[in-house]
Every structure is written in structure tokens, then in C-alpha cells.
Write an enzyme that holds these catalytic residues in place. Sequence first.
Site, short mmCIF file in Angstrom:
data_model
loop_
_atom_site.label_atom_id
_atom_site.label_comp_id
_atom_site.label_asym_id
_atom_site.label_seq_id
_atom_site.Cartn_x
_atom_site.Cartn_y
_atom_site.Cartn_z
CE LYS A 112 -4.14 -1.85 2.06
NZ LYS A 112 -5.46 -1.26 2.21
CE LYS A 195 -6.29 -6.99 -1.60
NZ LYS A 195 -7.69 -6.63 -1.50
CE LYS A 198 -13.35 -1.88 -0.15
NZ LYS A 198 -12.45 -1.73 0.98
P1 ATP Z 1 -8.17 -1.66 0.13
O1 ATP Z 1 -7.46 -1.75 -1.19
O2 ATP Z 1 -8.60 -0.27 0.50
O3 ATP Z 1 -7.43 -2.37 1.24
P2 ATP Z 1 -9.70 -4.00 -0.27
O4 ATP Z 1 -10.23 -4.23 -1.63
O5 ATP Z 1 -8.49 -4.76 0.13
O6 ATP Z 1 -9.52 -2.45 -0.09
P3 ATP Z 1 -10.81 -4.28 2.38
O7 ATP Z 1 -11.88 -3.38 2.86
O8 ATP Z 1 -9.40 -3.99 2.82
O9 ATP Z 1 -10.87 -4.28 0.78
O10 ATP Z 1 -11.14 -5.78 2.74
C1 ATP Z 1 -12.44 -6.22 3.11
C2 ATP Z 1 -12.47 -7.73 3.08
O11 ATP Z 1 -12.44 -8.21 1.74
C3 ATP Z 1 -11.28 -8.39 3.77
O12 ATP Z 1 -11.75 -9.52 4.48
C4 ATP Z 1 -10.39 -8.83 2.65
O13 ATP Z 1 -9.58 -9.94 2.98
C5 ATP Z 1 -11.42 -9.19 1.59
N1 ATP Z 1 -10.87 -9.05 0.24
C6 ATP Z 1 -10.37 -7.92 -0.30
N2 ATP Z 1 -9.98 -8.13 -1.56
C7 ATP Z 1 -10.25 -9.43 -1.83
C8 ATP Z 1 -10.06 -10.26 -2.98
N3 ATP Z 1 -9.55 -9.76 -4.09
N4 ATP Z 1 -10.43 -11.55 -2.91
C9 ATP Z 1 -10.96 -12.06 -1.76
N5 ATP Z 1 -11.16 -11.34 -0.64
C10 ATP Z 1 -10.81 -10.03 -0.68
MG MG Z 2 -7.55 -4.34 1.98
#
Ligand code: ATP
Ligand code: MG
Length: 332
Positions: A112, A195, A198
Site C-alpha cells: 500500500k 488481488k 479497492k
Molecule cells: P483496500 O485496497 O482499501 O485495502 P480492499 O479491496 O483490500 O480495499 P478491504 O476493505 O481492505 O478491501 O477488505 C475487506 C475484506 O475483503 C477483507 O476480508 C479482505 O480480505 C477481503 N478481500 C479484499 N480483496 C479481496 C479479494 N480480491 N479476494 C478475496 N477477498 C478479498
Molecule cells: Mg484491503
Amino acid sequence: RPRVLSGIQPTSDSFHLGNYLGAVRQWVPLQETHDAFYMVVDLHAITVAPTAAELRTRTRVAAAQLFACGLDPERSAVFVQSHVREHAELAWMLICLTGMGEAGRMTQFKDKSAKYGEGSASVGLFTYPILQAADILLYQTDQVPVGADQKQHIELTRDLAQRFNTRYGATFTLPNPYIVKEVEKITDLQDPTAKMSKSSSSPQGILDVLEEPGALRKKIMRAVTDTGTDIVADDENKPGVTNLLRILSALTATPIPDLEARYVGQGYGTFKKDVAEAVIETFSPIRERAEKLLANEAELDRMLAIGAAKARAVAQQTMEKARDAMGFLPTH
Ligand code: ATP
Ligand code: MG
């Protein structure tokens, strides 16, 4: 009943398919069997410096999506993290128990912070896994339903809980991750080894729950596929097709071998169309429910207040124990 807790960051204007399949979809049935706590982690979102307007909007949008996905304010505690002040307080105590080197090993920080200039990422981004440990330990959580990217943070949480318990006496429950292997890492449509995320996926690489069907369809049709024409799961050589197979399998409850058999001799086009339809069919009702919830902010805030009251009752109890164990004087 065993206790389950998880959270989602309000760091964009919608959840994506990875959040849904990897996390939120598991949260719904767990309400029936567990004492469940689910939060919109706004204190985590400020690690990447949103404007006040962005944070406000995204927090409500995130909460509306949680309810729209089937979380029930009566059966679980659905709340906003900052409404329970104890999160920040326990985070500070745990920060003081964490080694610099230990925190520096967190790979999410490395990922990040890469987009910031050398030394410019916030200290909050560096310490956010410790705030996450506080989130989990405050509720004496047994299981944390998350995606694979959170494994390391749950390990850290266990280490910190153990350290606290050893130094100051038994205070915290050691949590376990609850990860569904098949959907633990949904990948980016344009970069199928990364992955879906967001904060780091490009708009073309991410499928947002609140997106219009037309946009979703276009992105899936343009998803990176691999050389060859076979529709088979092969993480090494066909990460793009494999990701789409996992998505279709999870959304239609069809085992991957059955899908492989169904698409023998068919092109990527037909397959992708089916993936698109499955995604749209899943997202459309969620989007409609979320829009309805967002149209009545007062009601949404009231639902969140119910969750906060339930959460506070548990968090306050844990904090009293933790303060006393560490040697802080009672306030009265
Ligand atoms: P950011 O990039 O801001 O961290 P993010 O997409 O990683 O956003 P989070 O809010 O950090 O989303 O994560 C929320 C939940 O979704 C967590 O349990 C995380 O493990 C799960 N998650 C996030 N991205 C994935 C993915 N690509 N596949 C499966 N689970 C995911
Ligand atoms: Mg995340």
C-alpha cells in the site's frame, strides 16, 4: 455461541466482487450460527487521507451495502468502527507492545505504501494492522472471516494477544482466520495475478457491486484471458481464465470440473458472457436494496446506532479488563 467479527474499509464508492465473495458473502450465514460483529472500519480508511466528504459518503455507502447483502441489524451487530471509542484506545496499548521490526514485516504496508514517495505514507498506514488487532481482540473474537490477504494480520493479532496475556494475565481470546479457499483471492481482471483491490486496481480491473450492468458486462468481456482457447483451471499458465472460472463457480454453486466439461469446445466469448450474466444477476438486487437504504439516511443511521450500542457493551467490558491488567488506575 462462538463469536465472529470482520470489517470492511470505506475506501471507495462501492465494494467489489473480491470483497463480496471473499468476505461479505460468508458473513451472512455466520449470523445464524455465531454471535456476529461486522463493521465499517472508518478509522482504517483515514490511513489513506480521504476528504471529509468522501469519508462521510463512503461510510454510509459501505453500511448500506452490508445491509443490502443480507446482514441483519437484529441478528448481528453492524456498526461503524469510530462509534466505539475503545478501538483507538486498545490500538494504542497494542502499539506499545509491537516491535518496529515486527510491524515492518507486514506485506500489506509494503504494497500500500509503494504508491507514495519514500517516507510519505502515513504512520497510520504503517500501524493499521495493529488497529486491526485491537478491532478483533476487543470483542474476544473466535473467528475472523476474511480473504487470504488478511492471514498475516491475524497472525500478528494472535502474537499480540499472546504477548499481552503472558505479560499481564489472561485477557484476550486468540482468534482464528476463517477463510474459504475457493474464493480467498479474487484477482484483478486486467492483472490476474494481483488481488482485486479497492485502492490499487484500475477501473478496468475491478467489478464493483454498485456498478451498472452494462459496465460490468464490458469489463468482463475485456478481461485478460490467456493464450490458447481451452477453458480449464490452471493457476500457473492460465490465471485469467482460472479467476473467471472461480467466480462463475462461486456464483452459480457449480464445481469447477463441471464448468470445464460444460465449456469444452466453446470459445472464451460464450464463457465470459455467462460469467457476466452471473455477476449481474448477483449484484443487481444488492444494488437496488442499497439504493433504497441510501435514500433514507436517518433510517440507515438508526440501524447503525443499534449495532454501535451492542458493540460498545462488549468493547467496554473488554477494555475495563485490559486497563486494569496493564496497571491503569480505575477512573472511579
Ligand atoms: P483496500 O485496497 O482499501 O485495502 P480492499 O479491496 O483490500 O480495499 P478491504 O476493505 O481492505 O478491501 O477488505 C475487506 C475484506 O475483503 C477483507 O476480508 C479482505 O480480505 C477481503 N478481500 C479484499 N480483496 C479481496 C479479494 N480480491 N479476494 C478475496 N477477498 C478479498
Ligand atoms: Mg484491503
